[in-house]
Design a protein around this motif. Structure first.
Motif, mmCIF file in Angstrom:
data_model
loop_
_atom_site.group_PDB
_atom_site.id
_atom_site.type_symbol
_atom_site.label_atom_id
_atom_site.label_comp_id
_atom_site.label_asym_id
_atom_site.label_seq_id
_atom_site.Cartn_x
_atom_site.Cartn_y
_atom_site.Cartn_z
ATOM 1 N N ALA A 45 3.858 10.954 -1.526
ATOM 2 C CA ALA A 45 4.155 9.576 -2.129
ATOM 3 C C ALA A 45 5.388 8.937 -1.462
ATOM 4 O O ALA A 45 6.214 9.600 -1.263
ATOM 5 C CB ALA A 45 3.818 9.504 -3.421
ATOM 6 N N SER B 171 -5.977 6.063 0.674
ATOM 7 C CA SER B 171 -6.164 7.714 0.606
ATOM 8 C C SER B 171 -6.950 8.087 1.807
ATOM 9 O O SER B 171 -6.558 9.120 2.508
ATOM 10 C CB SER B 171 -6.544 8.107 -0.746
ATOM 11 O OG SER B 171 -5.898 7.619 -1.780
ATOM 12 N N THR C 293 -0.254 2.410 -6.513
ATOM 13 C CA THR C 293 0.428 1.832 -5.455
ATOM 14 C C THR C 293 1.589 0.987 -5.697
ATOM 15 O O THR C 293 2.046 0.617 -6.752
ATOM 16 C CB THR C 293 -0.856 1.072 -4.532
ATOM 17 O OG1 THR C 293 -1.348 0.253 -5.418
ATOM 18 C CG2 THR C 293 -1.642 2.087 -3.866
ATOM 19 N N ASP D 136 -5.270 7.711 5.097
ATOM 20 C CA ASP D 136 -4.192 8.679 5.216
ATOM 21 C C ASP D 136 -4.783 9.960 5.656
ATOM 22 O O ASP D 136 -4.217 10.794 6.558
ATOM 23 C CB ASP D 136 -3.316 8.708 3.983
ATOM 24 C CG ASP D 136 -2.690 7.425 3.809
ATOM 25 O OD1 ASP D 136 -2.383 6.682 4.619
ATOM 26 O OD2 ASP D 136 -1.938 7.511 2.683
ATOM 27 N N ASP E 194 0.790 -1.280 -0.234
ATOM 28 C CA ASP E 194 -0.130 -0.133 -0.027
ATOM 29 C C ASP E 194 0.860 1.222 -0.159
ATOM 30 O O ASP E 194 0.451 2.428 0.137
ATOM 31 C CB ASP E 194 -1.171 0.137 1.086
ATOM 32 C CG ASP E 194 -0.381 -0.058 2.417
ATOM 33 O OD1 ASP E 194 0.854 -0.391 2.687
ATOM 34 O OD2 ASP E 194 -0.928 0.274 3.610
ATOM 35 N N ASP E 195 2.182 1.113 -0.006
ATOM 36 C CA ASP E 195 3.010 2.396 -0.307
ATOM 37 C C ASP E 195 2.426 3.062 -1.637
ATOM 38 O O ASP E 195 2.168 2.285 -2.538
ATOM 39 C CB ASP E 195 4.385 1.927 -0.551
ATOM 40 C CG ASP E 195 5.179 1.827 0.744
ATOM 41 O OD1 ASP E 195 4.442 1.810 2.067
ATOM 42 O OD2 ASP E 195 6.200 1.276 0.811
ATOM 43 N N ARG E 196 2.297 4.541 -1.358
ATOM 44 C CA ARG E 196 1.911 5.040 -2.390
ATOM 45 C C ARG E 196 3.177 5.598 -3.365
ATOM 46 O O ARG E 196 4.180 5.833 -3.124
ATOM 47 C CB ARG E 196 1.522 6.730 -1.992
ATOM 48 C CG ARG E 196 0.128 6.242 -1.096
ATOM 49 C CD ARG E 196 -0.282 7.505 -0.401
ATOM 50 N NE ARG E 196 1.044 7.706 0.758
ATOM 51 C CZ ARG E 196 0.821 8.581 1.710
ATOM 52 N NH1 ARG E 196 -0.089 9.298 1.924
ATOM 53 N NH2 ARG E 196 1.867 8.683 2.479
ATOM 54 N N ARG F 131 -6.900 1.413 -3.253
ATOM 55 C CA ARG F 131 -6.521 3.020 -3.088
ATOM 56 C C ARG F 131 -7.268 3.756 -2.485
ATOM 57 O O ARG F 131 -6.643 4.702 -1.841
ATOM 58 C CB ARG F 131 -5.947 3.331 -4.541
ATOM 59 C CG ARG F 131 -4.734 2.570 -5.440
ATOM 60 C CD ARG F 131 -4.404 2.831 -6.776
ATOM 61 N NE ARG F 131 -5.842 2.856 -7.257
ATOM 62 C CZ ARG F 131 -6.074 3.458 -8.542
ATOM 63 N NH1 ARG F 131 -5.493 4.190 -9.004
ATOM 64 N NH2 ARG F 131 -7.458 2.851 -9.132
ATOM 65 N N HIS G 19 -1.047 8.822 -9.849
ATOM 66 C CA HIS G 19 -1.083 7.935 -8.580
ATOM 67 C C HIS G 19 -1.305 6.429 -8.625
ATOM 68 O O HIS G 19 -2.289 6.228 -9.214
ATOM 69 C CB HIS G 19 -2.038 8.766 -7.267
ATOM 70 C CG HIS G 19 -1.683 10.060 -7.384
ATOM 71 N ND1 HIS G 19 -0.836 10.553 -6.238
ATOM 72 C CD2 HIS G 19 -2.345 11.118 -7.523
ATOM 73 C CE1 HIS G 19 -0.770 11.878 -6.157
ATOM 74 N NE2 HIS G 19 -1.716 12.130 -7.017
#
Length: 156
Positions: A40, A145, A118, A148, A4-6, A141, A116
């Protein structure tokens, strides 16, 4: 690297811009054209037509180490007469630049400035539109979002 890292896919129009990415470890984004979400964890780089055989594809990725606000003339002092020399830019500091295991190509010409996605999509994509895929095998995603955003709200 979490699924799930952007990842922000960022356009690189000129080979000299990529030279700065590799040698100086930074990427610039005009404030006037900046996408939402400069937070990100990674930036990946989509090459424009001037890259000849590498054009219209994502070949490299780098960790985002943070950003600062600077004038273009401070970033590129050798070009003081540029029409946007006084314009504000985000200077994104980058960690080590790494090649992707395989390029992510655009099967047709696309005008991409920023996109954008992931980390999980970046690792499995073979074509640009794969970066937008939804499905059970991928991180949601929209949830990431919103999650976050919720965390940022609690920081206030």
């Amino acid at each position: 690297m979490d699924p799930d890292d952007r990842v922000l896919i960022a356009y690189v129009p000129f080979p000299d811009d990529f030279r700065r990415i590799v040698e100086e470890h930074w990427y610039r984004i005009p404030v006037a054209h900046a996408p939402k979400g400069l937070h990100a964890e990674y930036l990946a780089f989509y090459f424009g037509s001037r890259f000849e055989t590498l054009k219209w594809a994502v070949h490299y990725v780098a960790p985002n180490r943070g950003h600062e606000l600077v004038r273009r003339t401070d970033l590129i002092p050798e070009d003081p007469d540029h029409p946007r020399a006084g314009a504000l830019y985000y200077k994104i500091s980058l960690g080590p630049i790494a090649p992707l295991p395989r390029p992510i190509v655009s099967l047709r010409w696309r005008r991409i400035l920023f996109l954008h996605t992931t980390w999980d999509r970046l690792q499995t994509a073979t074509e640009i539109r794969d970066l937008l895929l939804e499905g059970d095998d991928y991180v949601n995603r929209k949830f990431v979002s919103l999650h976050d955003l919720d965390e940022e709200l609690y920081l206030w």
